[in-house]
Motif scaffolding. Structure first.
Motif, PDB file in Angstrom:
ATOM      1  N   LYS A 198       0.838  -1.210   0.000  1.00  0.00           N
ATOM      2  CA  LYS A 198       0.000   0.000   0.000  1.00  0.00           C
ATOM      3  C   LYS A 198       0.868   1.254   0.000  1.00  0.00           C
ATOM      4  N   ALA A 199       1.978   1.215   0.752  1.00  0.00           N
ATOM      5  CA  ALA A 199       2.873   2.374   0.799  1.00  0.00           C
ATOM      6  C   ALA A 199       3.516   2.643  -0.562  1.00  0.00           C
ATOM      7  N   ALA A 200       3.686   1.607  -1.372  1.00  0.00           N
ATOM      8  CA  ALA A 200       4.260   1.784  -2.706  1.00  0.00           C
ATOM      9  C   ALA A 200       3.221   2.275  -3.713  1.00  0.00           C
ATOM     10  N   ILE A 201       1.964   1.887  -3.525  1.00  0.00           N
ATOM     11  CA  ILE A 201       0.928   2.178  -4.522  1.00  0.00           C
ATOM     12  C   ILE A 201       0.279   3.553  -4.339  1.00  0.00           C
ATOM     13  N   PHE A 202      -0.146   3.880  -3.126  1.00  0.00           N
ATOM     14  CA  PHE A 202      -1.004   5.060  -2.952  1.00  0.00           C
ATOM     15  C   PHE A 202      -0.333   6.419  -3.166  1.00  0.00           C
ATOM     16  N   PRO A 203       0.982   6.544  -3.052  1.00  0.00           N
ATOM     17  CA  PRO A 203       1.593   7.841  -3.411  1.00  0.00           C
ATOM     18  C   PRO A 203       1.759   8.043  -4.922  1.00  0.00           C
ATOM     19  N   LEU A 204       1.580   6.978  -5.721  1.00  0.00           N
ATOM     20  CA  LEU A 204       1.778   7.076  -7.170  1.00  0.00           C
ATOM     21  C   LEU A 204       0.728   7.961  -7.834  1.00  0.00           C
ATOM     22  N   LYS A 205       1.108   8.483  -8.989  1.00  0.00           N
ATOM     23  CA  LYS A 205       0.159   9.176  -9.858  1.00  0.00           C
ATOM     24  C   LYS A 205      -0.239   8.185 -10.946  1.00  0.00           C
ATOM     25  N   PRO A 206      -1.443   8.310 -11.497  1.00  0.00           N
ATOM     26  CA  PRO A 206      -1.856   7.387 -12.558  1.00  0.00           C
ATOM     27  C   PRO A 206      -0.815   7.308 -13.681  1.00  0.00           C
ATOM     28  N   GLY A 207      -0.510   6.071 -14.065  1.00  0.00           N
ATOM     29  CA  GLY A 207       0.477   5.823 -15.110  1.00  0.00           C
ATOM     30  C   GLY A 207       1.877   5.542 -14.588  1.00  0.00           C
ATOM     31  N   GLU A 208       2.130   5.847 -13.322  1.00  0.00           N
ATOM     32  CA  GLU A 208       3.462   5.640 -12.755  1.00  0.00           C
ATOM     33  C   GLU A 208       3.662   4.187 -12.318  1.00  0.00           C
ATOM     34  N   VAL A 209       4.936   3.778 -12.350  1.00  0.00           N
ATOM     35  CA  VAL A 209       5.341   2.447 -11.910  1.00  0.00           C
ATOM     36  C   VAL A 209       6.037   2.598 -10.562  1.00  0.00           C
ATOM     37  N   SER A 210       5.704   1.705  -9.636  1.00  0.00           N
ATOM     38  CA  SER A 210       6.263   1.785  -8.285  1.00  0.00           C
ATOM     39  C   SER A 210       7.714   1.332  -8.249  1.00  0.00           C
ATOM     40  N   LYS A 211       8.357   1.605  -7.133  1.00  0.00           N
ATOM     41  CA  LYS A 211       9.656   1.005  -6.853  1.00  0.00           C
ATOM     42  C   LYS A 211       9.392  -0.453  -6.481  1.00  0.00           C
ATOM     43  N   ALA A 212      10.433  -1.244  -6.510  1.00  0.00           N
ATOM     44  CA  ALA A 212      10.299  -2.658  -6.158  1.00  0.00           C
ATOM     45  C   ALA A 212       9.912  -2.795  -4.689  1.00  0.00           C
ATOM     46  N   VAL A 213       8.999  -3.727  -4.419  1.00  0.00           N
ATOM     47  CA  VAL A 213       8.577  -4.022  -3.051  1.00  0.00           C
ATOM     48  C   VAL A 213       9.046  -5.441  -2.751  1.00  0.00           C
ATOM     49  N   ARG A 214      10.025  -5.533  -1.885  1.00  0.00           N
ATOM     50  CA  ARG A 214      10.630  -6.831  -1.565  1.00  0.00           C
ATOM     51  C   ARG A 214       9.940  -7.435  -0.353  1.00  0.00           C
ATOM     52  N   LEU A 215       9.370  -8.620  -0.556  1.00  0.00           N
ATOM     53  CA  LEU A 215       8.711  -9.358   0.517  1.00  0.00           C
ATOM     54  C   LEU A 215       9.339 -10.752   0.568  1.00  0.00           C
ATOM     55  N   PRO A 216       9.155 -11.478   1.653  1.00  0.00           N
ATOM     56  CA  PRO A 216       9.723 -12.830   1.713  1.00  0.00           C
ATOM     57  C   PRO A 216       9.237 -13.680   0.532  1.00  0.00           C
ATOM     58  N   GLY A 217      10.181 -14.201  -0.227  1.00  0.00           N
ATOM     59  CA  GLY A 217       9.842 -15.092  -1.329  1.00  0.00           C
ATOM     60  C   GLY A 217       9.555 -14.430  -2.654  1.00  0.00           C
ATOM     61  N   GLY A 218       9.537 -13.100  -2.703  1.00  0.00           N
ATOM     62  CA  GLY A 218       9.247 -12.464  -3.974  1.00  0.00           C
ATOM     63  C   GLY A 218       9.387 -10.955  -3.952  1.00  0.00           C
ATOM     64  N   ILE A 219       9.522 -10.399  -5.145  1.00  0.00           N
ATOM     65  CA  ILE A 219       9.616  -8.947  -5.307  1.00  0.00           C
ATOM     66  C   ILE A 219       8.479  -8.523  -6.233  1.00  0.00           C
ATOM     67  N   TYR A 220       7.755  -7.495  -5.810  1.00  0.00           N
ATOM     68  CA  TYR A 220       6.634  -6.978  -6.585  1.00  0.00           C
ATOM     69  C   TYR A 220       6.993  -5.626  -7.184  1.00  0.00           C
ATOM     70  N   VAL A 221       6.334  -5.323  -8.288  1.00  0.00           N
ATOM     71  CA  VAL A 221       6.340  -3.983  -8.841  1.00  0.00           C
ATOM     72  C   VAL A 221       4.917  -3.734  -9.342  1.00  0.00           C
ATOM     73  N   PHE A 222       4.445  -2.478  -9.201  1.00  0.00           N
ATOM     74  CA  PHE A 222       3.061  -2.148  -9.534  1.00  0.00           C
ATOM     75  C   PHE A 222       2.996  -0.945 -10.463  1.00  0.00           C
ATOM     76  N   LYS A 223       1.934  -0.909 -11.236  1.00  0.00           N
ATOM     77  CA  LYS A 223       1.627   0.272 -12.042  1.00  0.00           C
ATOM     78  C   LYS A 223       0.231   0.734 -11.644  1.00  0.00           C
ATOM     79  N   LEU A 224       0.125   2.004 -11.271  1.00  0.00           N
ATOM     80  CA  LEU A 224      -1.174   2.575 -10.940  1.00  0.00           C
ATOM     81  C   LEU A 224      -1.858   2.983 -12.233  1.00  0.00           C
ATOM     82  N   GLU A 225      -2.952   2.331 -12.546  1.00  0.00           N
ATOM     83  CA  GLU A 225      -3.720   2.676 -13.748  1.00  0.00           C
ATOM     84  C   GLU A 225      -4.527   3.950 -13.513  1.00  0.00           C
ATOM     85  N   GLU A 226      -5.243   3.972 -12.379  1.00  0.00           N
ATOM     86  CA  GLU A 226      -6.077   5.142 -12.057  1.00  0.00           C
ATOM     87  C   GLU A 226      -6.585   5.018 -10.624  1.00  0.00           C
ATOM     88  N   PHE A 227      -7.020   6.153 -10.105  1.00  0.00           N
ATOM     89  CA  PHE A 227      -7.760   6.150  -8.850  1.00  0.00           C
ATOM     90  C   PHE A 227      -9.234   6.202  -9.207  1.00  0.00           C
TER      91      PHE A 227
END
Length: 195
Positions: free
Chosen positions: A118-147
């Motif tokens: 949530k900390a990686a997603i909610f500060p984004l602006k639509p169209g932006e890609v998040s920084k990598a979110v490292r969790l046990p067993g995997g790394i995520y990256v997100f793109k905010l399409e829209e609010f």
């Protein structure tokens, strides 16, 4: 005491049920609280590490290898490549991969979503890609399409509850201010008598 509590609760219940909330009040309340109900429409990619490979004989991917894959995905997405296509190609999240990494709408208060995500997603602006979110067993990256702003219909019950709760608190406070408690028989409570 129990009888008094029952009567007090009964009065509060009647007060809540007889309170009418107009459509204009509901619209006004939604406008002033809209930001706390925003929903994020996101796509995500999960690249796992440290887990057994699906292909026999292959070594599990290391965290550094997963990080390199994510870095490449972020560069390609930032350069304009379709995030949905990248998700279909690279994501290891079986529940979203085939939908191009599309997640259900997320709310900031969702308890089932990791706080780091949530900390990686909610500060984004639509169209932006998040920084990598490292969790046990995997790394995520997100793109905010829209609010997505919820409609009055989506939040109808929530708005009625919140307005009703606010009115009940105001009423309780006014009753508390107007009431003066006096102990007539201190001995009943085991208190010393006043002289």
């Amino acid at each position: 005491y129990n009888n008094l509590m029952f009567l007090a609760q009964s009065i509060l219940d009647v007060k809540n049920k007889t309170s009418y909330i107009t459509p204009d009040e509901m619209k006004s309340w939604l406008e002033s609280h809209k930001s706390q109900y925003k929903r994020a429409h996101v796509r995500g990619i999960l690249v796992g590490w440290g887990q057994p490979s699906k292909n026999a004989g292959e070594k599990p991917r290391t965290a550094e290898e997963a990080s390199a894959v994510i870095d490449d995905i972020v560069k390609r997405a930032s350069a304009g490549e379709s995030f949905a296509d990248l998700a279909k190609q690279y994501s290891e999240d079986v529940s979203t991969k085939d939908q191009g990494g599309e997640y259900p709408l997320m709310k900031p208060e969702d308890l089932g979503v990791n706080a780091s995500i949530k900390a990686a997603i909610f500060p984004l602006k639509p169209g932006e890609v998040s920084k990598a979110v490292r969790l046990p067993g995997g790394i995520y990256v997100f793109k905010l399409e829209e609010f997505v702003d919820p409609t009055l219909q989506d939040l109808n019950d929530e708005i009625i509850t919140q307005i009703g709760r606010g009115r009940a608190i105001q009423w309780i406070e006014s009753v508390r201010k107007d009431s003066k408690a006096e102990i007539k028989d201190p001995a009943f409570f085991g208190l010393p008598e006043k002289k």
